[in-house]
Enzyme design. Structure first.
Site, PDB file in Angstrom:
ATOM      1  CG  PHE A   1      -1.717  -1.224   1.483  1.00 58.64           C
ATOM      2  CD1 PHE A   1      -2.318  -1.745   0.229  1.00 58.64           C
ATOM      3  CD2 PHE A   1      -1.607  -1.942   2.729  1.00 58.64           C
ATOM      4  CE1 PHE A   1      -2.917  -3.267   0.540  1.00 58.64           C
ATOM      5  CE2 PHE A   1      -2.159  -3.083   2.865  1.00 58.64           C
ATOM      6  CZ  PHE A   1      -2.712  -3.996   1.874  1.00 58.64           C
ATOM      7  CB  CYS A   2       2.365   3.484  -1.542  1.00 65.26           C
ATOM      8  SG  CYS A   2       2.354   3.118  -3.226  1.00 65.26           S
ATOM      9  CB  ALA A   3       2.406   2.538   3.736  1.00 61.91           C
TER      10      ALA A   3
END
Length: 405
Positions: free
Chosen positions: A347-349
């Site tokens: 999730f781009c985290a």
């Protein structure tokens, strides 16, 4: 709201599509599509031309800016700059911050708020809102740099947990620092809260806000932005270009909006923001959130990812792991066989999601935690995320729970 309607399953049946990937991209609201369709016959250059089309489009573009400023409660010393998205907004702010500015953030952030900054202090992801406030207070107490920018999320795109931005802003201002807020996930769920966050800068994206791709906002104090070199050099950003090549740059939003602006994106974003600002979304969303989290907790092979205590405030985002199931394959199966759209990944985290996956795996297996998910069950290096909003029904939630059961 515009929806695909029914989708075909692998067995030939058709079902209503359960879009549980709204945190990635929200479907377009009908009122937004209507606003765009109404404008298209009058499509013309913004800030360029004296004809009727150009005048109307310039007026619509600046009215969109005023709408955003009104919702955010901004005054004369603030500015609203249209960007491509939240990532673009933070890259602009990183360029505009004075040389030597120290940025303080947490390693629980989306990459949009981790990667653009130069001189960064990353605080460990806190275990509660109170711990976040205490950690920031302690960090700023030890800093001597006069230019400090605190940059935090308002709501996590991994867990849906709402951060104590108002209290973090109080701490930042007490120590003479500024604060920027990633509101990409809070804006579509609680736009009425944006004006009260106490932020010096707010960034969010249209495609999270039930508007089309390609438009975002950086809004806040104008002084740094007016003093910085233009984010892009070109027409619109230049007030005067001399024969010898010297350039006097514009002030205000135009300074960082070189080139022909995204009129349709700005109007769509402002229409969506205005529409959501007048709707009470909380009761329905919280009921769905309770239904989903309660159902997942009843499944013995599913573990929810969370950073804060279970009762902490959340928006409609829940991530979880299913040990022994490859997340990518599971997401494909949910889509192909059940008509459910979810997301599998980090999730781009990445730092936050890997940490939470490691903790979830340790709880399920009774083994010690590791610094990451390496060496865990197949697929444990990714999670599944279900996210919802306008248009989500109890039936969509129940279909997901039944598919996982």
């Amino acid at each position: 709201m515009l929806t695909p309607g029914e989708v075909k399953l692998s067995d030939g049946r058709s079902v209503d599509f359960a879009n549980l990937d709204i945190a990635a991209t929200a479907p377009c609201l009908r009122v937004v599509a209507d606003a765009v369709a109404e404008l298209l016959p009058y499509y013309g250059s913004v800030h360029r031309g004296a004809g009727a089309l150009s005048e109307r489009c310039t007026r619509e573009y600046e009215q969109a800016r005023e709408t955003v400023a009104d919702v955010l409660g901004h005054g004369p010393g603030d500015t609203v700059i249209f960007t491509r998205n939240t990532t673009d907004a933070f890259n602009l702010l990183a360029r505009a911050a004075p040389a030597g500015t120290t940025v303080v953030t947490f390693d629980a952030e989306h990459h949009a708020n981790l990667l653009p900054w130069r001189d960064t202090i990353r605080l460990a992801a806190p275990r509660s809102p109170e711990e976040a406030v205490e950690a920031l207070d302690s960090c700023l107490y030890r800093r001597q740099n006069p230019d400090i920018l605190v940059s935090v999320t308002a709501a996590s795109n991994v867990t849906g947990e709402v951060w104590p931005v108002e209290r973090l802003a109080e701490v930042a201002h007490r120590h003479g620092a500024r604060i920027a807020v990633d509101a990409a996930q809070l804006a579509p769920h609680a736009p009425g809260r944006l004006a009260g966050l106490g932020a010096d800068y707010i960034a969010f994206s249209g495609h999270k806000l039930y508007a089309p791709f390609g438009a975002g906002v950086l809004a806040g104090r104008a002084d740094w932005l007016d003093a910085a070199e233009p984010y892009l050099a070109g027409g619109g950003a230049s007030a005067h270009v001399a024969d010898d090549g010297t350039t006097r740059w514009a002030t205000g939003p135009a300074r960082h909006e070189a080139g022909t602006p995204n009129l349709i994106g700005a109007v769509a974003l402002a229409t969506a923001l205005r529409t959501l600002h007048h709707r009470d979304l909380a009761a329905t969303e919280q009921a769905l959130l309770h239904r989903l989290r309660t159902g997942l907790a009843a499944l013995p092979h599913v573990e929810e990812l969370r950073l804060f205590p279970a009762a902490a405030e959340r928006v409609g985002i829940v991530s979880f792991t299913v040990p022994g199931r490859d997340p990518g394959e599971l997401a494909t199966t949910l889509g192909r066989d059940h008509g459910i759209g979810v997301r599998a990944g980090l999730f781009c985290a990445h730092p936050l999601t890997r940490r939470l996956l490691s903790e979830a795996t340790a709880r399920l297996t009774g083994t010690p935690e590791t610094t990451g998910a390496a060496g865990c069950e197949p697929g444990a290096d990714q999670a599944i995320r279900a996210s919802f909003g306008i248009g989500t029904t109890e039936g969509h939630i129940d279909r997901l729970l039944a598919a996982l059961g």
